[in-house]
Design a protein around this motif. Structure first.
Motif, short mmCIF file in Angstrom:
data_model
loop_
_atom_site.label_atom_id
_atom_site.label_comp_id
_atom_site.label_asym_id
_atom_site.label_seq_id
_atom_site.Cartn_x
_atom_site.Cartn_y
_atom_site.Cartn_z
N LEU A 141 -15.84 -20.30 -22.17
CA LEU A 141 -14.84 -20.15 -23.13
C LEU A 141 -13.44 -19.74 -22.20
CD1 LEU A 141 -16.50 -18.24 -25.89
CD2 LEU A 141 -15.45 -20.37 -26.05
N MET A 142 -12.22 -19.68 -22.53
CA MET A 142 -11.24 -19.43 -21.73
C MET A 142 -10.96 -17.83 -22.01
SD MET A 142 -8.19 -22.27 -23.08
CE MET A 142 -7.02 -21.63 -22.04
N TYR A 143 -10.48 -17.27 -20.83
CA TYR A 143 -10.11 -15.86 -21.14
C TYR A 143 -8.77 -15.64 -21.93
CZ TYR A 143 -13.89 -15.08 -17.63
OH TYR A 143 -15.05 -14.97 -17.05
N ARG A 144 -8.50 -14.61 -22.10
CA ARG A 144 -7.29 -14.15 -22.89
C ARG A 144 -6.07 -14.47 -21.99
NH1 ARG A 144 -8.10 -10.20 -27.34
NH2 ARG A 144 -10.20 -9.53 -27.21
N TYR A 154 -3.68 -15.99 -32.53
CA TYR A 154 -4.70 -16.18 -33.24
C TYR A 154 -6.10 -15.48 -32.78
CZ TYR A 154 -2.62 -20.10 -35.41
OH TYR A 154 -1.70 -21.14 -36.09
N ILE A 155 -5.63 -14.34 -31.73
CA ILE A 155 -6.58 -13.37 -31.30
C ILE A 155 -6.28 -12.05 -31.73
CG2 ILE A 155 -7.49 -14.63 -29.49
CD1 ILE A 155 -5.73 -13.15 -27.35
N ASP A 180 -20.42 -15.61 -22.41
CA ASP A 180 -18.78 -16.14 -22.28
C ASP A 180 -18.97 -17.53 -22.43
OD1 ASP A 180 -20.28 -16.89 -19.77
OD2 ASP A 180 -18.57 -16.07 -18.53
N ASP A 181 -19.78 -18.23 -23.17
CA ASP A 181 -19.61 -19.61 -23.26
C ASP A 181 -19.61 -20.04 -24.83
OD1 ASP A 181 -22.37 -19.36 -23.88
OD2 ASP A 181 -22.85 -19.88 -21.79
N CYS A 182 -19.80 -21.24 -25.26
CA CYS A 182 -19.51 -21.63 -26.72
C CYS A 182 -20.71 -21.09 -27.46
CB CYS A 182 -19.36 -23.06 -26.78
SG CYS A 182 -17.88 -23.86 -26.23
N LEU A 183 -21.78 -20.76 -26.70
CA LEU A 183 -23.02 -20.05 -27.56
C LEU A 183 -22.41 -18.78 -28.16
CD1 LEU A 183 -25.98 -20.02 -28.15
CD2 LEU A 183 -26.27 -18.95 -25.83
N ALA A 184 -21.55 -18.11 -27.71
CA ALA A 184 -21.06 -16.86 -28.25
C ALA A 184 -20.56 -17.31 -29.69
CB ALA A 184 -19.78 -16.44 -27.45
N ILE A 185 -19.79 -18.28 -29.83
CA ILE A 185 -19.34 -18.61 -31.27
C ILE A 185 -20.31 -18.70 -32.05
CG2 ILE A 185 -17.84 -20.47 -32.45
CD1 ILE A 185 -16.53 -20.76 -29.79
N LEU A 229 -14.52 -11.13 -36.02
CA LEU A 229 -15.49 -11.16 -34.86
C LEU A 229 -15.14 -12.11 -33.62
CD1 LEU A 229 -18.88 -11.20 -36.85
CD2 LEU A 229 -17.65 -9.31 -35.87
N CYS A 230 -14.61 -13.22 -34.04
CA CYS A 230 -14.31 -14.10 -32.94
C CYS A 230 -13.01 -13.48 -32.21
CB CYS A 230 -13.70 -15.36 -33.36
SG CYS A 230 -15.11 -16.58 -33.95
N ARG A 231 -12.07 -13.03 -32.75
CA ARG A 231 -11.02 -12.56 -32.11
C ARG A 231 -11.07 -11.17 -31.19
NH1 ARG A 231 -6.01 -13.15 -36.63
NH2 ARG A 231 -6.06 -15.27 -36.90
N VAL A 232 -12.05 -10.60 -31.88
CA VAL A 232 -12.42 -9.66 -30.89
C VAL A 232 -12.69 -10.10 -29.38
CG1 VAL A 232 -14.30 -7.58 -30.29
CG2 VAL A 232 -13.37 -8.16 -32.54
N ARG A 233 -13.58 -11.02 -29.37
CA ARG A 233 -13.83 -11.69 -27.90
C ARG A 233 -12.96 -12.60 -27.48
NH1 ARG A 233 -18.30 -9.40 -26.17
NH2 ARG A 233 -18.58 -11.16 -24.45
N GLY A 234 -11.61 -12.62 -28.00
CA GLY A 234 -10.38 -13.36 -27.40
C GLY A 234 -10.63 -14.73 -27.83
N ILE A 235 -11.46 -15.09 -28.72
CA ILE A 235 -11.50 -16.62 -29.23
C ILE A 235 -10.40 -16.99 -30.40
CG2 ILE A 235 -13.04 -18.25 -30.30
CD1 ILE A 235 -15.43 -16.36 -29.06
#
Length: 328
Positions: A141-144, A154-155, A180-185, A229-235
């Motif tokens: 995933l991208m960093y903030r 959107y974060i 820190d990858d797509c598995l987080a979503i 929950l996604c936005r907390v992680r910068g997604i």
């Protein structure tokens, strides 16, 4: 003739650079498209005739000098939703695109008498595809700090999406851990669909924090909590409002779901209410983006405002919406 001999190697070098640059560019385009095809697919196009009627009844005893109405208009949502034809009656004064891509029609009605009904009728011919993303859980995933400007909003926290809440932060970080990858979503999606008990048209519970604490809500709360929950992680995650055609019930219902932005994939649909991850069926109709749509004063489908120069106190509006859909 000597000058030709002098410049000949330079011409050759310049030609070689241009040639290899073109080859490199073509290769980039080819491999990018190939990668996109592997990660995203469209299938099963379906055409629908959708009709939306909005009714506004002057339930007061006085005439309303001016009634202003804003309506979210279904728009193209490439590459899976296309408006092939649209007929709006009466004709709106203007149609504009707001800051987040919503198409808003503006109407004005003057001299609405007591007990008079104002109706706005919109008919669409839609072509909608089923879409599916083949998401690699190991993709990073991208960093903030790496996010482009258009995704940074959107974060951020907003009304009903309290990603700045300590409780939501704690929950999100516990679910994801060091992932820190797509598995987080996928982990966040799995948590929401298991944590919340569906309650139709929830009025007790509103927003992500309430849904987390009370473990109940309808599709709106499922979506609120997942986005927070996604936005907390910068997604980057955004709120979608639309309709879903339910063939077994022979009707169409309003519905909310989410989209998350993943680099190299784009906006990916996620519906924790209906257990859909990376998939949007061809019976989903996108109407608008945003949890509290500023251009509609925080409403989803339409907003009305009474402007009365007599300033009488008994002005009342009874409003309703009727939506029909059938396969074309």
């Amino acid at each position: 003739m000597e000058w030709r001999q002098i410049y000949k190697p330079i011409y050759f070098l310049l030609f070689s650079v241009i040639f290899f640059f073109i080859i490199f560019l073509c290769a980039e385009i080819f491999f990018y498209n190939d990668q996109t095809i592997k990660k995203f697919s469209l299938s099963n196009p379906e055409e629908y005739e959708l009709e939306q009627n909005i009714f506004l009844i002057n339930n007061g005893s006085s005439c309303i000098n001016r009634l202003e109405v804003k309506v979210a208009i279904i728009n193209n949502n490439s590459p899976w939703q296309f408006v092939e034809n649209i007929n709006i009656n009466p004709k709106p004064i203007s149609i504009e695109i707001d800051d987040i891509g919503n198409k808003i029609a503006y109407f004005q009605f003057d001299g609405t008498k007591a007990n008079q009904t104002v109706e706005i009728n919109t008919k669409y011919l839609l072509r909608i595809y089923s879409s599916s993303f083949d998401i690699d859980p190991n993709d990073k995933l991208m960093y903030r700090s790496s996010l482009e400007e258009e995704y940074k909003s959107y974060i951020l926290p907003e009304k009903y999406i309290e990603c700045n809440s300590d409780e939501i932060k704690k929950t999100s970080n516990e679910i994801v851990g060091n992932t820190d990858d797509c598995l987080a979503i996928k982990k966040l999606y799995d948590f929401v669909r298991k944590h919340i008990n569906y309650t139709k048209d929830s009025v007790i519970c509103k927003g992500a924090l309430c849904a987390l604490k009370n473990k109940q809500g309808d599709c709106t709360e499922f979506t609120d909590l997942f986005i927070a929950l996604c936005r907390v992680r910068g997604i980057p995650a955004r709120f979608i409002t639309g309709f879903v055609e339910v063939p077994i019930m022979d009707k169409i219902i309003s519905h909310n779901w989410a989209e998350v932005y993943i680099e190299h994939y784009g906006w990916v649909p996620v519906d924790p209410t209906n257990r859909l991850f990376g998939v949007k069926p061809n019976n989903y109709v996108v109407v608008s983006y945003g949890r509290s749509i500023e251009s509609l004063n925080g409403k989803f489908f339409y907003f009305f405002k009474i402007l009365d120069y007599n300033k009488t106190n008994d002005l009342q509006i009874i409003h309703s919406q009727e939506v029909k859909i059938k396969k074309a």
